[in-house]
Scaffold this motif. Structure first.
Motif, PDB file in Angstrom:
ATOM      1  N   ALA A  30       0.752  -1.217   0.072  1.00 31.61           N
ATOM      2  CA  ALA A  30       0.102   0.083  -0.210  1.00 31.61           C
ATOM      3  C   ALA A  30       0.721   1.203   0.001  1.00 31.61           C
ATOM      4  CB  ALA A  30      -0.927  -0.020   1.198  1.00 31.61           C
ATOM      5  N   ASP A  31       0.176   2.244   0.594  1.00 34.21           N
ATOM      6  CA  ASP A  31       1.309   3.498   0.579  1.00 34.21           C
ATOM      7  C   ASP A  31       0.501   4.554   1.474  1.00 34.21           C
ATOM      8  OD1 ASP A  31      -0.775   5.123  -0.509  1.00 34.21           O
ATOM      9  OD2 ASP A  31       0.305   5.147  -2.565  1.00 34.21           O
ATOM     10  N   GLU A  58      10.642   1.839   0.195  1.00 37.18           N
ATOM     11  CA  GLU A  58      11.000   0.988  -0.882  1.00 37.18           C
ATOM     12  C   GLU A  58       9.706   0.836  -1.549  1.00 37.18           C
ATOM     13  OE1 GLU A  58      12.594  -2.559   0.824  1.00 37.18           O
ATOM     14  OE2 GLU A  58      14.419  -1.491   1.680  1.00 37.18           O
ATOM     15  N   ARG A  59       9.903   0.604  -2.712  1.00 33.35           N
ATOM     16  CA  ARG A  59       8.939   0.233  -4.035  1.00 33.35           C
ATOM     17  C   ARG A  59       8.817  -1.442  -3.599  1.00 33.35           C
ATOM     18  NH1 ARG A  59       6.984   3.703  -7.102  1.00 33.35           N
ATOM     19  NH2 ARG A  59       8.001   5.458  -7.923  1.00 33.35           N
ATOM     20  N   CYS A  60       7.487  -1.592  -3.715  1.00 33.96           N
ATOM     21  CA  CYS A  60       7.041  -3.071  -3.199  1.00 33.96           C
ATOM     22  C   CYS A  60       7.381  -4.061  -4.432  1.00 33.96           C
ATOM     23  CB  CYS A  60       5.477  -3.175  -2.891  1.00 33.96           C
ATOM     24  SG  CYS A  60       5.004  -4.957  -2.605  1.00 33.96           S
ATOM     25  N   SER A  63       4.199  -5.543  -5.714  1.00 36.55           N
ATOM     26  CA  SER A  63       3.081  -4.649  -6.060  1.00 36.55           C
ATOM     27  C   SER A  63       3.964  -3.095  -6.446  1.00 36.55           C
ATOM     28  CB  SER A  63       1.988  -4.324  -4.977  1.00 36.55           C
ATOM     29  OG  SER A  63       0.960  -3.306  -5.418  1.00 36.55           O
ATOM     30  N   PRO A  64       4.411  -2.965  -7.658  1.00 31.90           N
ATOM     31  CA  PRO A  64       5.146  -1.994  -7.903  1.00 31.90           C
ATOM     32  C   PRO A  64       4.614  -0.982  -7.890  1.00 31.90           C
ATOM     33  CG  PRO A  64       5.318  -3.688  -9.568  1.00 31.90           C
ATOM     34  CD  PRO A  64       4.114  -4.162  -8.763  1.00 31.90           C
ATOM     35  N   MET A  65       3.122  -0.623  -8.016  1.00 31.32           N
ATOM     36  CA  MET A  65       2.478   0.675  -7.524  1.00 31.32           C
ATOM     37  C   MET A  65       2.512   0.868  -6.013  1.00 31.32           C
ATOM     38  SD  MET A  65       1.680   1.768 -10.463  1.00 31.32           S
ATOM     39  CE  MET A  65       0.813   3.321 -10.174  1.00 31.32           C
ATOM     40  N   GLY A  66       2.636   0.267  -5.286  1.00 29.49           N
ATOM     41  CA  GLY A  66       2.742   0.270  -3.791  1.00 29.49           C
ATOM     42  C   GLY A  66       4.082   0.302  -3.158  1.00 29.49           C
ATOM     43  N   ARG A  67       4.139   0.286  -1.815  1.00 33.86           N
ATOM     44  CA  ARG A  67       5.462   0.577  -1.341  1.00 33.86           C
ATOM     45  C   ARG A  67       5.799  -0.622  -0.298  1.00 33.86           C
ATOM     46  NH1 ARG A  67       8.162   4.287  -3.960  1.00 33.86           N
ATOM     47  NH2 ARG A  67       9.749   4.800  -2.208  1.00 33.86           N
TER      48      ARG A  67
END
Length: 230
Positions: A30-31, A58-60, A63-67
Motif C-alpha cells: 500500500a502507501d 521502498e517500492r514493493c 506490487s510495483p504501484m505500492g510501497r
C-alpha cells in the motif's frame, strides 16, 4: 550514508493548535494514502492532533504501484527481523523530524500501524529513546520475540509503553495466532498489552477496531473519553 527521507499525506490539527502527533504506518503493497482517512475520522476525538501517513521508502517488489517497509519472499524465516532492523532508522529519523517540526516530544506521539506497518510500529516504538504515548497495531505481528531484551523504551518517569493489538478473527493474511503469540511474548517480557478481537473481520479494520484504536490513542494522550449519549 544518508537515510531516505519519508513523506506522505497529512491532516492538520482540527483545532489549529498541534499538541499531539499520530503517525500511521501502512501495510505491505500500500502507501500512505491507505490510512490517512483514519486521521480524518479520528480528528473529532483528537482535535489537537496532527496526522501523517508516510509512504514507505521502498517500492514493493510484488506490487510495483505500492510501497514496502521491507521485502518479503515468505520463504526466509529471518527476513522480517532483518527487514525491520534495516527500516527502523528510516522511521526513527522521520519521527524525530516530525516531532521537532511541531515542537513536541514522544509523550505527544502515537504510532498506529496496519499489517507490516503494525510490525514496524511495535518494532520501532519499543526501541525509541523514549516510548511514544501509545502503540496501536492492527492486523500485525510482533517481530523477533527473542530480541525483546532490547525493547527498553519507557515513557516519562519510567512508565511502560502502552500497547494495543487489534486483529480480525477471520484474518486470512496474518493469522490470528500472531495476536496471541505477540501478546504472550510481550507479557513474558513484562510489557503489558491490551488486545481487541474484531469478530467476523478479515485482514482489515472494522468499526469496532477503529473506535477502540481511537479511544486508546486518546487515553494515551491523557484525554478523557467523550460522554456517552443517552
Amino acid at each position: 550514508m544518508s537515510l531516505p527521507a519519508l513523506d506522505g499525506p497529512r491532516v492538520p490539527a482540527r483545532s489549529g493548535q498541534t499538541k499531539h502527533l499520530v503517525v500511521f504506518l501502512h501495510g505491505y503493497g500500500a502507501d500512505g494514502n491507505d490510512l490517512i482517512d483514519l486521521g480524518r475520522q479520528w480528528a473529532q476525538l483528537l482535535p489537537d492532533a496532527a496526522f501523517v501517513s508516510p509512504h514507505a521508502h521502498e517500492r514493493c517488489a510484488m506490487s510495483p504501484m505500492g510501497r514496502q517497509w521491507f521485502a518479503l519472499t515468505f520463504r526466509d524465516p529471518g527476513e522480517r527481523w532483518r527487514g525491520a532492523a534495516a527500516a527502523r532508522p528510516v522511521i526513527d529519523a522521520f519521527l524525530d523530524a516530525e516531532l521537532a517540526r511541531h515542537g513536541l516530544d514522544e509523550s505527544a506521539l502515537a504510532l498506529v500501524g496496519f499489517s507490516q506497518g503494525a510490525m514496524m510500529a511495535l518494532h520501532v516504538g519499543l526501541r525509541r529513546r523514549r516510548a511514544p504515548a501509545s502503540i496501536v497495531a492492527y492486523s500485525g505481528a510482533l517481530i523477533g520475540a527473542e530480541h525483546l531484551a532490547e525493547a527498553t523504551a519507557r515513557g516519562r518517569d519510567g512508565a511502560l509503553p502502552r500497547i494495543l493489538m487489534i486483529h480480525g478473527d477471520q484474518d486470512e493474511v496474518v493469522p490470528l495466532d500472531s495476536l496471541f503469540d505477540g501478546a504472550e511474548a510481550l507479557a513474558k517480557a513484562d510489557l503489558p498489552v491490551e488486545f481487541h478481537l474484531s469478530l467476523g473481520t478479515g485482514h482489515g479494520i472494522d468499526s469496532g477496531g477503529l473506535t477502540h484504536g481511537a479511544l486508546f490513542t486518546s487515553a494515551g494522550f491523557g484525554l478523557k473519553p467523550p460522554p456517552r449519549r443517552r
